[in-house]
Write a protein that holds these residues in place. Structure first.
Motif, mmCIF file in Angstrom:
data_model
loop_
_atom_site.group_PDB
_atom_site.id
_atom_site.type_symbol
_atom_site.label_atom_id
_atom_site.label_comp_id
_atom_site.label_asym_id
_atom_site.label_seq_id
_atom_site.Cartn_x
_atom_site.Cartn_y
_atom_site.Cartn_z
ATOM 1 N N GLU A 168 0.828 -1.209 0.000
ATOM 2 C CA GLU A 168 0.000 0.000 0.000
ATOM 3 C C GLU A 168 0.864 1.261 0.000
ATOM 4 O OE1 GLU A 168 -3.114 0.205 -0.465
ATOM 5 O OE2 GLU A 168 -3.776 -1.854 -0.172
ATOM 6 N N ASP A 169 1.954 1.242 0.749
ATOM 7 C CA ASP A 169 2.851 2.407 0.802
ATOM 8 C C ASP A 169 3.515 2.648 -0.557
ATOM 9 O OD1 ASP A 169 2.233 2.729 3.457
ATOM 10 O OD2 ASP A 169 4.092 1.833 4.220
ATOM 11 N N GLU A 170 4.000 1.565 -1.181
ATOM 12 C CA GLU A 170 4.649 1.700 -2.489
ATOM 13 C C GLU A 170 3.649 2.134 -3.548
ATOM 14 O OE1 GLU A 170 7.893 -0.679 -5.274
ATOM 15 O OE2 GLU A 170 6.831 -1.758 -3.698
ATOM 16 N N GLN B 189 1.125 6.197 -7.187
ATOM 17 C CA GLN B 189 -0.089 6.930 -7.566
ATOM 18 C C GLN B 189 0.133 8.437 -7.510
ATOM 19 O OE1 GLN B 189 -2.830 4.972 -4.857
ATOM 20 N NE2 GLN B 189 -3.663 3.709 -6.505
ATOM 21 N N ILE B 190 0.998 8.885 -6.613
ATOM 22 C CA ILE B 190 1.385 10.306 -6.591
ATOM 23 C C ILE B 190 2.113 10.655 -7.887
ATOM 24 C CG2 ILE B 190 2.907 12.003 -5.491
ATOM 25 C CD1 ILE B 190 2.244 10.611 -2.804
ATOM 26 N N GLU B 191 2.981 9.737 -8.351
ATOM 27 C CA GLU B 191 3.677 9.949 -9.630
ATOM 28 C C GLU B 191 2.673 9.997 -10.786
ATOM 29 O OE1 GLU B 191 7.264 10.327 -10.132
ATOM 30 O OE2 GLU B 191 6.892 10.778 -8.014
ATOM 31 N N HIS C 48 -6.780 7.615 -8.183
ATOM 32 C CA HIS C 48 -6.664 9.008 -7.715
ATOM 33 C C HIS C 48 -6.507 10.009 -8.860
ATOM 34 C CE1 HIS C 48 -6.554 7.702 -3.564
ATOM 35 N NE2 HIS C 48 -5.631 6.822 -3.890
ATOM 36 N N LEU C 49 -6.812 9.583 -10.077
ATOM 37 C CA LEU C 49 -6.718 10.497 -11.215
ATOM 38 C C LEU C 49 -8.036 11.225 -11.440
ATOM 39 C CD1 LEU C 49 -4.674 8.328 -13.764
ATOM 40 C CD2 LEU C 49 -3.838 9.987 -12.079
#
Length: 260
Positions: free
Chosen positions: A15-17, A22-24, A61-62
């Motif tokens: 989940e962290d990775e 997803q931020i990228e 998240h887009l």
């Protein structure tokens, strides 16, 4: 008890990775919108290979306004009389859009070929023209990334059985899926022919070993991000595993070792 703790740790690491990737993806989308760019990602693969789950992680998240997931159903009688690519052309990304095709015009090289839904002449015409078609799209400014999700026969059998017994997965069961094991070898032959003939320098195929769903999500997103340009890219996050991500060389050269 130790196994449960370890499983939770692995889930948290995943989940962290995934969140960092997803931020990228959000950074990438910002660039697509600002630069009026057009990105098309095509996902093909074995039945149950995990296309839906992978797409869910990509788009989570887009912006829904500038992100389009296209999953066309069976063509209508009118569409069957059209130029084969016509209904897909209508779904191509416009300026500032990121489009993902959950299956694509490559249906003709896979399902239609194997299940006899097209004639041999139609199949040949497709295989002879698809590279030129994609070249036209690339020349018009659309960047195309093509991924084939590959799993082994045992893993597919287990996933098909899971769909039968899990009430939340009932919608995924289709008559075509139920034939997947029976026609396994025919799908392998069609897959190999497609990868050999249609991986080009401008629209290459990348094979993803999709036996592990979480590794599929992480590695495919890493590879996708590594192939596109955007400001602020965190390159240290984008190192893929070579046994998971296998690029196909262009036209007629040997393809990666895949599930037989």
């Amino acid at each position: 008890m130790g196994k449960k703790v370890k499983a939770k740790e692995h889930e948290r690491e995943y989940e962290d990775e995934l969140r960092l990737l997803q931020i990228e993806l959000v950074k990438l989308q910002r660039q697509i919108i600002a630069g009026n760019l057009r990105l098309l990602v095509i996902l093909e693969g074995r039945d149950t290979a995990g296309k839906d789950g992978t797409i869910k992680r990509i788009v989570e998240h887009l912006s829904p306004r500038e992100t389009r997931v296209v999953a066309l159903g069976k063509p209508s009688s009118r569409e069957e009389g059209e130029w084969y690519f016509q209904r897909y052309v209508a779904e191509l990304p416009s300026s500032g859009e990121f489009a993902i095709f959950n299956r694509s015009w490559y249906n003709r090289a896979g399902v239609e070929k194997v299940m006899g839904f097209c004639t041999q002449a139609q199949y040949k015409q497709f295989m002879d023209s698809v590279n030129e078609f994609e070249s036209l799209l690339v020349d018009s400014g659309i960047q195309i990334l093509k991924y084939y999700l590959d799993i082994d026969k045992k893993e597919q059998a287990e996933r098909l059985e899971s769909r039968k017994t899990d009430p939340l997965k009932q919608w995924k069961i289709s008559p075509i899926d139920q034939q997947a094991q029976k026609y396994w070898k025919a799908y392998s032959i069609a897959r190999n022919a497609m990868l050999l003939k249609t991986s080009t320098s401008s629209a290459p195929w990348t094979v993803i070993n999709a036996n592990n769903k979480k590794l599929t999500h992480i590695n495919l997103i890493q590879d996708l991000l590594s192939r596109v340009s955007y400001p602020g890219k965190d390159k240290k996050l984008l190192k893929t595993q070579p046994d998971i991500v296998m690029p196909c060389p262009p036209l007629g050269k040997k393809i990666p070792k895949l599930a037989p």
